[in-house]
Design a protein around this motif. Structure first.
Motif, short mmCIF file in Angstrom:
data_model
loop_
_atom_site.label_atom_id
_atom_site.label_comp_id
_atom_site.label_asym_id
_atom_site.label_seq_id
_atom_site.Cartn_x
_atom_site.Cartn_y
_atom_site.Cartn_z
N GLY A 48 42.23 16.93 112.04
CA GLY A 48 42.67 15.48 112.63
C GLY A 48 44.05 15.21 112.00
O GLY A 48 44.74 14.05 112.84
N SER A 49 44.68 15.75 111.08
CA SER A 49 45.73 15.35 110.41
C SER A 49 47.05 16.18 110.78
O SER A 49 47.63 16.46 109.82
CB SER A 49 45.61 14.99 109.04
N PHE A 69 44.21 19.06 103.78
CA PHE A 69 44.31 18.51 105.04
C PHE A 69 43.31 18.68 105.93
O PHE A 69 42.33 19.61 105.92
CB PHE A 69 45.75 18.87 105.77
N ASP A 70 42.99 17.74 107.18
CA ASP A 70 41.91 18.18 107.99
C ASP A 70 42.45 18.35 109.29
O ASP A 70 43.53 18.00 109.67
CB ASP A 70 40.74 17.27 107.91
N THR A 99 43.10 25.86 113.62
CA THR A 99 44.33 25.69 113.04
C THR A 99 45.56 26.46 113.15
O THR A 99 46.70 26.11 113.00
CB THR A 99 44.06 25.75 111.55
N ARG A 132 49.78 15.67 111.70
CA ARG A 132 51.07 14.81 111.44
C ARG A 132 51.23 14.98 110.04
O ARG A 132 52.44 15.26 109.64
CB ARG A 132 51.07 13.43 111.97
N GLN A 133 50.32 14.79 109.27
CA GLN A 133 50.19 15.02 107.66
C GLN A 133 50.57 16.37 107.28
O GLN A 133 51.50 16.52 106.56
CB GLN A 133 48.98 14.70 107.26
N GLU A 151 42.28 23.52 104.64
CA GLU A 151 41.51 22.89 105.53
C GLU A 151 40.13 22.73 105.26
O GLU A 151 39.31 23.93 104.76
CB GLU A 151 41.67 23.54 107.03
#
Length: 213
Positions: free
Chosen positions: A170-171, A167-168, A29, A173-174, A143
């Protein structure tokens, strides 16, 4: 010299503390955040000037704060020099730092990115309450699904009138959209965030506006 005077003539419109957990579980992250903070500054360029201070903790009781920076390159350089190290969370120290800084000069927003919480929730809530009284909203991004962290982060968001979001990995963009929305809010307030939402159709901006009430 001349450059110095010019800087004073254009003070940053907002100040944002960007705090991160840099313990071992966070390396992926951290690398992601390094990319995202560039997007954050891009969004802010349209909304107004922003000064950012990086705060992180790692290893055995190490909590550090950078100088205030106004350009993404400086922040990227600072972040690139940090290696994640194993250790326990030190969110209390982050909140204490925010309190000290906010008493010196106004802070418009605090962003905190982390995955777990190994401290006393009551102690953190007490500090969050004090930060809330100074009018500094804390935006927490979690996360993973650690329940103790979720409970604590939501409580800190409530006490400071900020917002919480999950959020995770994989996200990306989010998270990028969320960070950009907070940065816009820090540099221009609610009005700037509404404008940003209208221009970008950002769901993240919409969610923040809803949570900010």
């Amino acid at each position: 010299g001349q450059g110095r005077r010019a800087r004073v003539a254009f003070p940053a419109r907002g100040r944002l503390v960007f705090a991160m957990d840099a313990t071992m579980s966070r390396q992926a992250t951290w690398d992601l955040a390094l990319k995202l903070q560039g997007d954050m500054f891009q969004a802010v360029k349209k909304a107004g000037a922003l000064a950012v201070q990086l705060v992180y903790f790692r290893g055995f009781g190490e909590t550090r704060a950078s100088r205030w920076v106004r350009d993404p390159e400086s922040l990227a350089r600072l972040m690139a020099t940090v290696a994640c190290q194993g250790g326990f969370t030190q969110i209390r120290k982050v909140l204490l730092h925010v309190l000290r800084e906010a008493k010196k000069a106004k802070i418009n927003a605090v962003v905190y990115v982390g995955d777990c919480m190994e401290e006393e929730i009551d102690q953190l809530s007490h500090l969050a309450g004090q930060i809330g009284l100074l009018g500094v909203p804390v935006f927490l991004f979690q996360e993973g699904h650690d329940q103790k962290a979720e409970r604590t982060f939501k409580e800190i968001a409530r006490l400071t009138r900020g917002a919480y979001s999950h959020f995770d990995a994989g996200s990306a963009r989010q998270l990028s959209q969320l960070l950009s929305a907070v940065a816009v809010y820090a540099s221009g307030g609610r009005k700037a965030l509404q404008k940003h939402r209208a221009e970008t159709q950002s769901e993240a901006a919409q969610r923040l506006l809803e949570q900010l009430g």
